[in-house]
Design an enzyme around this catalytic site. Structure first.
Site: not given
Length: 467
Positions: A108-109, A112-113, A230
């Protein structure tokens, strides 16, 4: 204003700690960036770069900065020297500990961090698959992979279920930074607060179970899975891991050393919580300089040797014959000092260098099947912006360096040409393609002709910038 149901639940969870938690949410959030080791040595950049930086304790390449410095508007951001990232979000990839030569999936990218952090750990070796289910977010993911100069990444826009059908037992390490109710971002993002509901928490928890089911299917025996969110919700955190271990008893929670300020997970916050949930980690905004986060490190039972790993099928990855990319080889001979290693493939007139070991991608939605080398045009080859960002000055024959605080670099980023007598050249008298660099970091292409450096910075990236 925090939702009433959220406040009531947090008071019940935290007890006497709630006041400290509540006060922390009223404070300004912490700003951080992560230096890209593919481009710069993090400690050197922190010491000599243009910003005042202090280390993020749990991320080797992470640093806090003063928001007044605005690194997102600096030319070195466009050069991919660093990635602006919330400090707590740097923790999951740090615990994934990806290594060169491995097969790694960021499921679940976007944006892109974490993918770019994983790529830095892999140092250009191995295969990194970065997936995002939402098309618009997948495009942003692909753009960040390009900006950070990553050569060994494939970007897909698929559902976890579709990937699981194709890559059973394939990956050495998988990161699942799961979509969640976003409670940990309330201080950072007011919209997350407005969209919160108990129903959304329930929906997110169900979706996380489905995503984890697909992830475990794609992990090889002995492989590592890192799960993160998060949010503060026990249902989405310890609860998700508890349910996962009920479904897949061949997984165990890894007992890792927790950085200072991290808190152990709470088995007592979920029905039937197993004691080992204390091995999960919580990041609280009143205990660290960062937002709310949760993560767990899980290992799949068993082990495999290098020779026993799932073989890569070659059908469907037919590389081009040397004749079909001869125009690129001529460009490489004339302008580069290195030979590119990988599988040359084409999408129309676009030439890519796929990573060694890339699996068949036929039938999947692929945004970036590796490093975009450029465009094959009639009797010539035009290098891509992605190739420029992936190269270092010593890997090209001709380069022109501009100071990152100069009018000329801002003019270049705005699409302006400049005279030949501007900048410092790697080799005097060279004509044709030049790698343009800012303080020695690659930022794009220019083409020198008739004493003028013609601008090849992509039109879509140009903005009205000023020093």
């Amino acid at each position: 204003m925090l939702p009433e149901s959220f406040v009531n639940r947090m008071k019940e969870m935290l007890g006497e700690e709630y006041e400290a938690f509540s006060e922390a949410l009223k404070e300004e959030r912490h700003q951080a960036l992560r230096v890209n080791p593919l481009k710069a040595e993090p400690e050197d950049f922190a010491r000599t770069g243009p910003f005042s930086l202090t280390p993020v304790p749990w991320a080797k390449t992470g640093f806090y900065y003063d928001k007044a410095q605005q690194p997102g508007k600096h030319p070195l951001h466009e050069a991919g020297v660093y990635y602006i990232q919330e400090p707590s979000a740097m923790a999951p990839a740090q615990f994934l500990q990806a290594r060169p030569g491995e097969r790694v999936l960021d499921l679940c990218a976007a944006p892109g961090g974490k993918s770019t952090q994983i790529a830095a750990q892999m140092k250009g070796g191995g295969l990194l698959v970065c997936n995002e289910i939402h098309p618009a977010r997948a495009k942003i993911l692909s753009e960040n992979i390009e900006r950070m100069g990553i050569r060994n990444a494939v970007v897909t826009n698929e559902t976890p279920e579709r990937l699981a059908e194709r890559f059973s037992g394939f990956f050495d390490r998988i990161l699942v930074d799961a979509p969640c109710s976003g409670e940990g971002m309330f201080r950072k993002n007011e919209e997350a607060c407005g969209e919160w509901s108990l129903e959304n928490v329930e929906m997110c928890a169900e979706r996380q179970d489905t995503i984890l089911d697909s992830a475990q299917q794609m992990l090889r025996s002995g492989g590592l899975l890192v799960y993160s969110t998060c949010t503060f919700s026990p249902q989405e955190n310890e609860g998700s891991i508890n349910r996962f271990l009920d479904r897949f008893p061949d997984f165990t929670l890894v007992n890792v050393d927790m950085p200072e300020g991290f808190a152990a997970g709470r088995p007592d916050w979920v029905p039937g919580g197993r004691e080992e949930l204390v091995r999960t980690m919580r990041l609280w905004p009143h205990k660290i300089r960062g937002e709310g986060h949760f993560l767990a490190v899980l290992k799949k039972e068993g082990s495999v040797s290098e020779t026993e790993r799932m073989p890569v099928r070659r059908d469907g990855i037919k590389g081009l014959s040397v004749k079909e990319y001869a125009d690129y080889l001529e460009f490489e001979k004339q302008y580069l000092t290195i030979r590119q290693e990988g599988i040359f493939i084409a999408f129309g007139d676009q030439l890519y260098l796929a990573p060694q070991g890339m699996p068949p991608l036929k039938g999947l939605k692929v945004l970036r099947p590796g490093l975009h080398l450029g465009t094959r045009k009639k009797n010539r080859f035009e290098p891509s912006h992605a190739l420029a960002l992936a190269l270092k000055p010593e890997e090209v024959r001709f380069s022109c360096d501009l100071l990152s605080d100069s009018r000329e670099i801002y003019g270049y980023l705005n699409g302006e040409t400049f005279r030949e007598d501007v900048g410092v050249y790697r080799e005097e008298g060279g004509k044709g393609w030049h790698l343009i660099t800012a303080d020695g970091y690659s930022i794009g292409w220019g083409k020198l002709a008739g004493g003028i450096m013609k601008n090849h910075y992509p039109k879509g990236l140009r903005k009205n910038r000023s020093c």
